[in-house]
Motif scaffolding. Structure first.
Motif, PDB file in Angstrom:
ATOM      1  N   VAL A 127      33.125  36.602  38.009  1.00 30.07           N
ATOM      2  CA  VAL A 127      32.215  37.079  39.058  1.00 30.07           C
ATOM      3  C   VAL A 127      32.247  38.607  39.069  1.00 30.07           C
ATOM      4  O   VAL A 127      33.118  39.201  39.703  1.00 30.07           O
ATOM      5  CB  VAL A 127      32.614  36.540  40.446  1.00 30.07           C
ATOM      6  N   PRO A 128      31.332  39.270  38.379  1.00 33.72           N
ATOM      7  CA  PRO A 128      31.314  40.743  38.358  1.00 33.72           C
ATOM      8  C   PRO A 128      31.203  41.307  39.777  1.00 33.72           C
ATOM      9  O   PRO A 128      30.287  40.928  40.529  1.00 33.72           O
ATOM     10  CB  PRO A 128      30.076  41.077  37.527  1.00 33.72           C
ATOM     11  N   SER A 129      32.110  42.191  40.137  1.00 30.69           N
ATOM     12  CA  SER A 129      32.159  42.690  41.513  1.00 30.69           C
ATOM     13  C   SER A 129      30.877  43.408  41.917  1.00 30.69           C
ATOM     14  O   SER A 129      30.458  43.344  43.074  1.00 30.69           O
ATOM     15  CB  SER A 129      33.358  43.629  41.678  1.00 30.69           C
ATOM     16  N   ILE A 175      28.237  32.276  45.863  1.00 31.17           N
ATOM     17  CA  ILE A 175      28.994  32.758  44.703  1.00 31.17           C
ATOM     18  C   ILE A 175      29.550  31.573  43.913  1.00 31.17           C
ATOM     19  O   ILE A 175      29.470  31.526  42.681  1.00 31.17           O
ATOM     20  CB  ILE A 175      30.124  33.692  45.149  1.00 31.17           C
ATOM     21  N   ARG A 176      30.136  30.624  44.615  1.00 36.20           N
ATOM     22  CA  ARG A 176      30.710  29.433  43.970  1.00 36.20           C
ATOM     23  C   ARG A 176      29.680  28.723  43.097  1.00 36.20           C
ATOM     24  O   ARG A 176      29.957  28.390  41.938  1.00 36.20           O
ATOM     25  CB  ARG A 176      31.228  28.472  45.042  1.00 36.20           C
ATOM     26  N   SER A 208      36.789  37.187  44.861  1.00 37.05           N
ATOM     27  CA  SER A 208      35.823  38.193  44.415  1.00 37.05           C
ATOM     28  C   SER A 208      35.188  38.913  45.598  1.00 37.05           C
ATOM     29  O   SER A 208      35.042  40.137  45.591  1.00 37.05           O
ATOM     30  CB  SER A 208      34.735  37.533  43.570  1.00 37.05           C
ATOM     31  N   ALA A 209      34.795  38.160  46.612  1.00 31.56           N
ATOM     32  CA  ALA A 209      34.068  38.743  47.738  1.00 31.56           C
ATOM     33  C   ALA A 209      34.961  39.578  48.648  1.00 31.56           C
ATOM     34  O   ALA A 209      34.538  40.616  49.170  1.00 31.56           O
ATOM     35  CB  ALA A 209      33.391  37.641  48.546  1.00 31.56           C
ATOM     36  N   VAL A 210      36.212  39.166  48.826  1.00 29.31           N
ATOM     37  CA  VAL A 210      37.076  39.821  49.806  1.00 29.31           C
ATOM     38  C   VAL A 210      37.395  41.257  49.407  1.00 29.31           C
ATOM     39  O   VAL A 210      37.719  42.097  50.262  1.00 29.31           O
ATOM     40  CB  VAL A 210      38.375  39.007  50.008  1.00 29.31           C
TER      41      VAL A 210
END
Length: 273
Positions: free
Chosen positions: A130-132, A148-149, A162-164
């Motif tokens: 998952v590219p930030s 995202i999942r 990734s999101a946090v």
């Protein structure tokens, strides 16, 4: 590229290089990187094992060029979860391969293993899958994590990891109902994503989470005292459809919310009231 010491900041750039080398997704998921292409390009072969152990996978140099990624068969509830956990495990082990000298056959390590290498590999795997830059603008909500999942074909935990990174002080935890020998059944932490320390398998003690377990969704501001989660925090929780898991997103209150509390201390909206 071969690394002789752990530099976590390099993990992101290496992941970008690997991802760009295997341009294109697969099937109906154009955003998801093809781990099959990554393994073919890097000479990684997946080997299954039924042996028990703490690690989901580990890397073994072959007698010829390349590596075996030995993957332990898990007991995931669904096939999709098993596939997504495998994708992260594979990406993590690809990260370990950068600490081997590929000019030697079998490939030999360039430095001693450390805990920092595990952090490096987690960062590499997260960025590869998952590219930030692609998720930086998403809000901190359960809907964002599910998006995202599904788009990147990762587990909900990997999506949260990734999101946090783009929400300082935020924490995501998954609660599952478990049996306790003396305290009966309770919602306890199954996994966690985010910098603030939270004890594993602990009871969160969140009324919002308890309400979401019953109603399906809830949110509000409440007092939490667990690990580094201390004080009045914003909590949003949703029970996963068809699952015994409650996803809980926790974050510090914004300056706007704090200002509203000072102006209207008795008018705090909460799904619990």
């Amino acid at each position: 590229m071969t690394l002789r010491e752990v530099d976590i900041d390099v993990a992101r750039s290496l992941a970008c290089e690997v991802r760009s080398a295997v341009v294109g997704g697969f099937g109906s998921r154009p955003h998801a990187v093809s781990l099959k292409k990554v393994c073919e390009a890097g000479l990684f072969r997946v080997v299954r094992t039924s042996r028990t152990g703490e690690r989901d996978a580990y890397l073994v140099p072959r007698s010829t060029a390349g590596f075996d990624v030995v993957v332990r068969d898990g007991a995931e509830r669904t096939r999709s979860l098993a596939r997504r956990r495998l994708r992260f495990a594979l990406a993590h082990e690809v990260g370990h391969s950068f600490f081997f000298n590929r000019r030697m056959v079998p490939h030999d390590r360039t430095c001693e293993w450390t805990d920092s290498e595990e952090l490096f590999c987690n960062r590499f795997a997260s960025e590869l899958l998952v590219p930030s830059a692609e998720v930086a603008g998403l809000p901190w909500t359960p809907g964002s994590l599910r998006l995202i999942r599904d788009q990147y074909d990762v587990s909900l935990q990997a999506a949260a990891m990734s999101a946090v990174a783009h929400h300082p002080g935020a924490v995501a935890v998954a609660l599952r109902e478990t049996d306790h020998p003396t305290k009966g059944r309770a919602l306890r932490i199954g996994w966690k994503a985010g910098e603030p320390f939270v004890p594993e398998h602990a009871r969160l003690g969140s009324l919002v989470a308890e309400a979401a377990w019953v109603r399906g969704t809830a949110q509000g501001v409440e007092e939490l005292r667990l690990g580094h989660l201390n004080g009045q925090l914003h909590v949003e929780a949703e029970r996963e459809p068809g699952s015994s898991q409650v996803l809980v997103l926790i974050r510090p209150r914004t300056q706007l919310e704090l200002g509203q509390m000072e102006l209207f201390p008795r008018a705090v909206s909460s799904a619990l009231r």
